[in-house]
Scaffold this motif. Sequence first.
Motif, PDB file in Angstrom:
ATOM      1  N   TYR B  36       0.849  -1.188   0.000  1.00 28.19           N
ATOM      2  CA  TYR B  36       0.000   0.000   0.000  1.00 28.19           C
ATOM      3  C   TYR B  36       0.887   1.242   0.000  1.00 28.19           C
ATOM      4  O   TYR B  36       2.030   1.222   0.440  1.00 28.19           O
ATOM      5  CB  TYR B  36      -0.885   0.051   1.251  1.00 28.19           C
ATOM      6  N   GLN B  38       0.783   5.455   1.093  1.00 30.06           N
ATOM      7  CA  GLN B  38       0.037   6.446   1.855  1.00 30.06           C
ATOM      8  C   GLN B  38       0.680   7.821   1.749  1.00 30.06           C
ATOM      9  O   GLN B  38       1.863   7.984   2.063  1.00 30.06           O
ATOM     10  CB  GLN B  38      -0.093   6.055   3.327  1.00 30.06           C
ATOM     11  N   SER B  41      -1.903  12.721   5.488  1.00 32.98           N
ATOM     12  CA  SER B  41      -3.302  13.085   5.747  1.00 32.98           C
ATOM     13  C   SER B  41      -4.291  12.361   4.843  1.00 32.98           C
ATOM     14  O   SER B  41      -5.420  12.840   4.657  1.00 32.98           O
ATOM     15  CB  SER B  41      -3.497  14.608   5.605  1.00 32.98           C
ATOM     16  N   GLN B  42      -3.887  11.236   4.272  1.00 31.60           N
ATOM     17  CA  GLN B  42      -4.806  10.428   3.474  1.00 31.60           C
ATOM     18  C   GLN B  42      -4.755   8.981   3.947  1.00 31.60           C
ATOM     19  O   GLN B  42      -3.824   8.572   4.636  1.00 31.60           O
ATOM     20  CB  GLN B  42      -4.456  10.481   1.990  1.00 31.60           C
ATOM     21  N   GLY B  43      -5.767   8.190   3.557  1.00 25.46           N
ATOM     22  CA  GLY B  43      -5.739   6.769   3.848  1.00 25.46           C
ATOM     23  C   GLY B  43      -4.829   6.034   2.887  1.00 25.46           C
ATOM     24  O   GLY B  43      -4.563   6.500   1.786  1.00 25.46           O
ATOM     25  N   PRO B  44      -4.314   4.871   3.292  1.00 23.47           N
ATOM     26  CA  PRO B  44      -3.484   4.076   2.388  1.00 23.47           C
ATOM     27  C   PRO B  44      -4.247   3.681   1.129  1.00 23.47           C
ATOM     28  O   PRO B  44      -5.477   3.552   1.139  1.00 23.47           O
ATOM     29  CB  PRO B  44      -3.142   2.838   3.228  1.00 23.47           C
ATOM     30  N   TYR B  87       3.876   0.555   2.511  1.00 20.84           N
ATOM     31  CA  TYR B  87       3.701  -0.509   3.495  1.00 20.84           C
ATOM     32  C   TYR B  87       3.688  -1.873   2.791  1.00 20.84           C
ATOM     33  O   TYR B  87       3.003  -2.054   1.786  1.00 20.84           O
ATOM     34  CB  TYR B  87       2.375  -0.367   4.234  1.00 20.84           C
ATOM     35  N   LYS B 101       5.367   0.091  10.340  1.00 18.92           N
ATOM     36  CA  LYS B 101       5.886   1.458  10.203  1.00 18.92           C
ATOM     37  C   LYS B 101       6.052   1.884   8.743  1.00 18.92           C
ATOM     38  O   LYS B 101       6.078   3.059   8.428  1.00 18.92           O
ATOM     39  CB  LYS B 101       7.218   1.583  10.929  1.00 18.92           C
TER      40      LYS B 101
END
Lengths: 116, 109
Positions: B36, B38, B41-44, B87, B101
């Motif tokens: 993913y 990211q 300030s956004q979602g993955p 991620y 992390k």
Amino acid sequence: EADIYQTPRYLVIGTGKKITLECSQTMGHDKMYWYQQDPGMELHLIHYSYGVNSTEKGDLSSESTVSRIRTEHFPLTLESARPSHTSQYLCASSSPGQGMSKNIQYFGAGTRLSVL
Amino acid sequence: LAKTTQPISMDSYEGQEVNITCSHNNIATNDYITWYQQFPSQGPRFIIQGYKTKVTNEVASLFIPADRKSSTLSLPRVSLSDTAVYYCLVEKGYSTLTFGKGTMLLVSP
């Protein structure tokens, strides 16, 4: 593009107030999630749901509660907000997937909560 | 849950190919490898998923050796907009995910 919506995007509120963060998805996904993330830090799963009337606690203990009365809706509620609840809250949904696509999660834009 | 290890951060320049390697020594037979991205300030956002060998889509490639104990996300010709946290997740299908992390990729002009 995934269709998952979170409102509000930003919320500033005083200590002791009750708040509800909304999350809706139009993909018909059974599974939904709430994550909490502080700036520059890891995402932590706080709640998830397998489907209607199913709610489970995640890895990180949270004072918030969730409900799942409809497939598309998974709101998160804080009965009495405190400054320690200040964070970003991210909602996601997923389906079991087909073929080689397994458990892909689709995220909303998030709600940034500040409790004064 | 299979644990993953990836670099905390990486630096690159525009136009270069970036390879981010993730170790997952105790991956199970039914586990898939998913990456993913990211932005702040956004979602993955899902990038790519694979089980073995090589998977390619319009955004990236994922290389998985035969023992599946590691995987490499390859981003061809990165641009400034590829600056993000990446991620690596190793999970069975339809289970909860642990994001860890991630790797902070910084792309410079």
